[in-house]
Design a protein around this motif. Sequence first.
Motif, PDB file in Angstrom:
ATOM      1  N   ARG A 251      24.896  92.585   2.114  1.00 47.22           N
ATOM      2  CA  ARG A 251      25.467  92.128   0.867  1.00 47.22           C
ATOM      3  C   ARG A 251      25.131  93.181  -0.180  1.00 47.22           C
ATOM      4  NH1 ARG A 251      27.244  87.041  -0.193  1.00 47.22           N
ATOM      5  NH2 ARG A 251      26.209  86.301   1.708  1.00 47.22           N
ATOM      6  N   VAL A 252      26.147  93.734  -0.814  1.00 47.85           N
ATOM      7  CA  VAL A 252      25.975  94.867  -1.714  1.00 47.85           C
ATOM      8  C   VAL A 252      26.211  94.423  -3.156  1.00 47.85           C
ATOM      9  CG1 VAL A 252      26.702  97.214  -2.265  1.00 47.85           C
ATOM     10  CG2 VAL A 252      26.791  96.411   0.107  1.00 47.85           C
ATOM     11  N   PHE A 253      25.213  94.671  -3.992  1.00 44.13           N
ATOM     12  CA  PHE A 253      25.324  94.430  -5.423  1.00 44.13           C
ATOM     13  C   PHE A 253      25.306  95.778  -6.142  1.00 44.13           C
ATOM     14  CE2 PHE A 253      23.389  90.684  -3.591  1.00 44.13           C
ATOM     15  CZ  PHE A 253      23.966  89.625  -4.260  1.00 44.13           C
ATOM     16  N   ARG A 254      25.992  95.846  -7.269  1.00 42.31           N
ATOM     17  CA  ARG A 254      25.942  97.059  -8.091  1.00 42.31           C
ATOM     18  C   ARG A 254      25.588  96.671  -9.518  1.00 42.31           C
ATOM     19  NH1 ARG A 254      29.854  97.887  -4.356  1.00 42.31           N
ATOM     20  NH2 ARG A 254      29.601  99.748  -3.060  1.00 42.31           N
ATOM     21  N   ILE A 255      24.536  97.318 -10.004  1.00 41.17           N
ATOM     22  CA  ILE A 255      24.052  97.068 -11.358  1.00 41.17           C
ATOM     23  C   ILE A 255      24.048  98.398 -12.098  1.00 41.17           C
ATOM     24  CG2 ILE A 255      22.128  96.238 -12.763  1.00 41.17           C
ATOM     25  CD1 ILE A 255      21.249  94.535 -10.372  1.00 41.17           C
ATOM     26  N   ASP A 256      24.928  98.534 -13.074  1.00 43.93           N
ATOM     27  CA  ASP A 256      25.037  99.794 -13.825  1.00 43.93           C
ATOM     28  C   ASP A 256      25.212 100.983 -12.884  1.00 43.93           C
ATOM     29  OD1 ASP A 256      25.138 101.409 -16.083  1.00 43.93           O
ATOM     30  OD2 ASP A 256      22.960 101.708 -16.143  1.00 43.93           O
ATOM     31  N   GLY A 257      25.992 100.777 -11.843  1.00 38.15           N
ATOM     32  CA  GLY A 257      26.276 101.854 -10.896  1.00 38.15           C
ATOM     33  C   GLY A 257      25.240 102.052  -9.818  1.00 38.15           C
ATOM     34  N   ILE A 258      24.127 101.309  -9.849  1.00 34.12           N
ATOM     35  CA  ILE A 258      23.084 101.429  -8.836  1.00 34.12           C
ATOM     36  C   ILE A 258      23.325 100.396  -7.743  1.00 34.12           C
ATOM     37  CG2 ILE A 258      20.599 101.449  -8.383  1.00 34.12           C
ATOM     38  CD1 ILE A 258      21.650 103.601 -10.329  1.00 34.12           C
ATOM     39  N   GLU A 259      23.303 100.845  -6.497  1.00 35.47           N
ATOM     40  CA  GLU A 259      23.588  99.963  -5.370  1.00 35.47           C
ATOM     41  C   GLU A 259      22.324  99.282  -4.873  1.00 35.47           C
ATOM     42  OE1 GLU A 259      25.105 100.989  -1.039  1.00 35.47           O
ATOM     43  OE2 GLU A 259      26.759 101.117  -2.491  1.00 35.47           O
ATOM     44  N   ILE A 260      22.378  97.966  -4.780  1.00 37.36           N
ATOM     45  CA  ILE A 260      21.282  97.160  -4.250  1.00 37.36           C
ATOM     46  C   ILE A 260      21.796  96.437  -3.011  1.00 37.36           C
ATOM     47  CG2 ILE A 260      19.524  95.445  -4.768  1.00 37.36           C
ATOM     48  CD1 ILE A 260      19.498  97.837  -6.685  1.00 37.36           C
ATOM     49  N   ASP A 261      21.203  96.706  -1.857  1.00 35.01           N
ATOM     50  CA  ASP A 261      21.623  96.082  -0.607  1.00 35.01           C
ATOM     51  C   ASP A 261      20.683  94.942  -0.247  1.00 35.01           C
ATOM     52  OD1 ASP A 261      23.421  98.110  -0.505  1.00 35.01           O
ATOM     53  OD2 ASP A 261      22.600  99.084   1.265  1.00 35.01           O
ATOM     54  N   VAL A 262      21.255  93.896   0.308  1.00 33.99           N
ATOM     55  CA  VAL A 262      20.453  92.835   0.904  1.00 33.99           C
ATOM     56  C   VAL A 262      20.933  92.682   2.341  1.00 33.99           C
ATOM     57  CG1 VAL A 262      19.714  90.439   0.787  1.00 33.99           C
ATOM     58  CG2 VAL A 262      20.228  91.682  -1.322  1.00 33.99           C
ATOM     59  N   ILE A 263      20.041  92.926   3.292  1.00 29.35           N
ATOM     60  CA  ILE A 263      20.394  92.899   4.711  1.00 29.35           C
ATOM     61  C   ILE A 263      19.811  91.636   5.327  1.00 29.35           C
ATOM     62  CG2 ILE A 263      20.163  94.089   6.925  1.00 29.35           C
ATOM     63  CD1 ILE A 263      19.980  96.695   5.394  1.00 29.35           C
ATOM     64  N   HIS A 264      20.693  90.802   5.898  1.00 31.02           N
ATOM     65  CA  HIS A 264      20.194  89.566   6.507  1.00 31.02           C
ATOM     66  C   HIS A 264      21.103  89.117   7.640  1.00 31.02           C
ATOM     67  CE1 HIS A 264      22.848  86.819   3.915  1.00 31.02           C
ATOM     68  NE2 HIS A 264      23.001  87.999   3.390  1.00 31.02           N
ATOM     69  N   ARG A 265      20.532  88.327   8.509  1.00 29.95           N
ATOM     70  CA  ARG A 265      21.130  87.988   9.792  1.00 29.95           C
ATOM     71  C   ARG A 265      22.407  87.164   9.687  1.00 29.95           C
ATOM     72  NH1 ARG A 265      16.317  85.513  12.686  1.00 29.95           N
ATOM     73  NH2 ARG A 265      15.235  86.948  11.309  1.00 29.95           N
ATOM     74  N   GLU A 266      22.595  86.450   8.605  1.00 28.85           N
ATOM     75  CA  GLU A 266      23.752  85.573   8.490  1.00 28.85           C
ATOM     76  C   GLU A 266      25.072  86.329   8.481  1.00 28.85           C
ATOM     77  OE1 GLU A 266      23.369  83.038   5.146  1.00 28.85           O
ATOM     78  OE2 GLU A 266      21.512  82.098   5.829  1.00 28.85           O
ATOM     79  N   LEU A 267      25.025  87.631   8.239  1.00 27.55           N
ATOM     80  CA  LEU A 267      26.258  88.408   8.135  1.00 27.55           C
ATOM     81  C   LEU A 267      26.676  89.041   9.456  1.00 27.55           C
ATOM     82  CD1 LEU A 267      25.726  90.105   4.668  1.00 27.55           C
ATOM     83  CD2 LEU A 267      26.884  87.968   5.218  1.00 27.55           C
ATOM     84  N   GLY A 268      25.955  88.745  10.541  1.00 26.89           N
ATOM     85  CA  GLY A 268      26.391  89.204  11.850  1.00 26.89           C
ATOM     86  C   GLY A 268      25.782  90.517  12.278  1.00 26.89           C
ATOM     87  N   ARG A 269      26.122  90.933  13.505  1.00 25.96           N
ATOM     88  CA  ARG A 269      25.595  92.163  14.084  1.00 25.96           C
ATOM     89  C   ARG A 269      26.579  92.682  15.117  1.00 25.96           C
ATOM     90  NH1 ARG A 269      22.545  87.117  15.700  1.00 25.96           N
ATOM     91  NH2 ARG A 269      22.867  86.936  17.923  1.00 25.96           N
ATOM     92  N   HIS A 270      26.346  93.913  15.574  1.00 26.86           N
ATOM     93  CA  HIS A 270      27.261  94.565  16.510  1.00 26.86           C
ATOM     94  C   HIS A 270      26.586  94.658  17.877  1.00 26.86           C
ATOM     95  CE1 HIS A 270      30.384  97.385  17.856  1.00 26.86           C
ATOM     96  NE2 HIS A 270      29.413  98.154  18.336  1.00 26.86           N
ATOM     97  N   HIS A 271      27.038  93.860  18.811  1.00 23.71           N
ATOM     98  CA  HIS A 271      26.500  93.908  20.166  1.00 23.71           C
ATOM     99  C   HIS A 271      27.482  94.620  21.093  1.00 23.71           C
ATOM    100  CE1 HIS A 271      22.941  91.572  19.491  1.00 23.71           C
ATOM    101  NE2 HIS A 271      23.609  90.537  19.013  1.00 23.71           N
ATOM    102  N   VAL A 272      26.979  95.080  22.232  1.00 24.13           N
ATOM    103  CA  VAL A 272      27.820  95.751  23.227  1.00 24.13           C
ATOM    104  C   VAL A 272      27.657  95.037  24.561  1.00 24.13           C
ATOM    105  CG1 VAL A 272      27.678  97.974  22.050  1.00 24.13           C
ATOM    106  CG2 VAL A 272      25.969  97.395  23.760  1.00 24.13           C
ATOM    107  N   GLY A 273      28.317  95.572  25.603  1.00 25.00           N
ATOM    108  CA  GLY A 273      28.340  94.897  26.898  1.00 25.00           C
ATOM    109  C   GLY A 273      26.979  94.567  27.461  1.00 25.00           C
ATOM    110  N   GLN A 274      26.037  95.514  27.373  1.00 26.55           N
ATOM    111  CA  GLN A 274      24.700  95.295  27.917  1.00 26.55           C
ATOM    112  C   GLN A 274      24.030  94.090  27.269  1.00 26.55           C
ATOM    113  OE1 GLN A 274      23.486  97.254  30.342  1.00 26.55           O
ATOM    114  NE2 GLN A 274      21.528  96.187  30.536  1.00 26.55           N
ATOM    115  N   CYS A 275      24.437  93.781  26.037  1.00 28.86           N
ATOM    116  CA  CYS A 275      23.815  92.678  25.305  1.00 28.86           C
ATOM    117  C   CYS A 275      24.207  91.314  25.859  1.00 28.86           C
ATOM    118  CB  CYS A 275      24.189  92.745  23.826  1.00 28.86           C
ATOM    119  SG  CYS A 275      23.715  94.279  23.008  1.00 28.86           S
ATOM    120  N   GLY A 276      25.340  91.262  26.560  1.00 27.36           N
ATOM    121  CA  GLY A 276      25.835  89.969  27.021  1.00 27.36           C
ATOM    122  C   GLY A 276      24.856  89.210  27.880  1.00 27.36           C
ATOM    123  N   SER A 277      24.169  89.906  28.771  1.00 28.32           N
ATOM    124  CA  SER A 277      23.208  89.267  29.667  1.00 28.32           C
ATOM    125  C   SER A 277      21.765  89.569  29.274  1.00 28.32           C
ATOM    126  CB  SER A 277      23.450  89.738  31.104  1.00 28.32           C
ATOM    127  OG  SER A 277      23.333  91.157  31.186  1.00 28.32           O
TER     128      SER A 277
END
Length: 338
Positions: A251-277
């Motif tokens: 989740r990206v916020f910008r305050i006076d042009g400064i970027e503030i990121d908030v990284i959290h699990r609710e926004l998903g992730r990128h898995h690949v085939g090996q992750c399935g099992s």
Amino acid sequence: MALQLPKTGLDWTALRNFAALRGQLRVSLTPKCNEKCWFCHNEGDVPPPFTYLHRDARPRLREMTAEDSLNVLGGLMNAGLKRVYFTGGEPLMSPLARPVLSQLPDHGPDTTYTLITNGTLVRTHQEWLSQTALDKVKVSLHYFSDESLKAIANTRIGIATILDGIEAAREMFERVELNTLVQRENEHELHDILTFALDRRMPVQFIELVDTDFNAGRKRSAIGVQGIIDHLRTLTSDEEIEVSGVGQGRRVFRIDGIEIDVIHRELGRHHVGQCGSCPVKLQCVEGFWSLRVDHAGGVQPCLLRDDLRMDIRPLLAEPEKIPAAVARHITAFTEGTL
């Protein structure tokens, strides 16, 4: 840097796709650190706080020379990886730090070199660091007082040393960022860290805890990020969600042009085939977002699966073969056949 891959029948698709999705190449120069943060995963090696409590649990011995590290780095960059991060432990404690960081391969405008540090040794190494081709320094600032620093990092180093290290980095580099792991021990200081960053026009990331075996005993310290999100919404209405690429959404916020990121699990992730099992998939909140090259000659696509670590030491004498070997490894990981 021009892409010059060996002319073989090898399928480079998986590695190229990972690079195109902004996957990171993380080069761990040492497992040693002068802090013992309770949550440390040490890029898949034994973390300092665990070694401190269990003296028989030692991190891997260094097998890579500076020349080896530069050969591997150059080859993987030629294979398409563009976002390079130098980590530890504390990377500035490594004897590899100066010879590696001072001889980084030339790169184009779409490639970046980032040093991730706890800030304690930046001022000490300022003279030679200022001559490197680093594009960015990212300082881990999980505390804002001597009390919280002691509680989180179990060190006698004072917060003044770290804040001075941040100033030293700002004197050398145009882009200096902060990252802060949100936890019970620093919850009362998050607003102060944010104000510190905004006053100096530094981007900052607030990050939720990633569970590992080593930090399982302190799960009570993990808290969510909703509190800092709510606070940021009182400061700005400029907010968007980014879920493209690899890793956790942010989740990206910008305050006076400064970027503030908030990284959290609710926004998903990128898995690949090996992750399935994968037996630890339910614990994984990150997915496949980085390729880790460690000081002991290993390449690892997953923080939680040490059994997926590839040993490249037999190839160090013929470094031109390493990119193809890594590409095969990533293909097998992506296809679930590793």
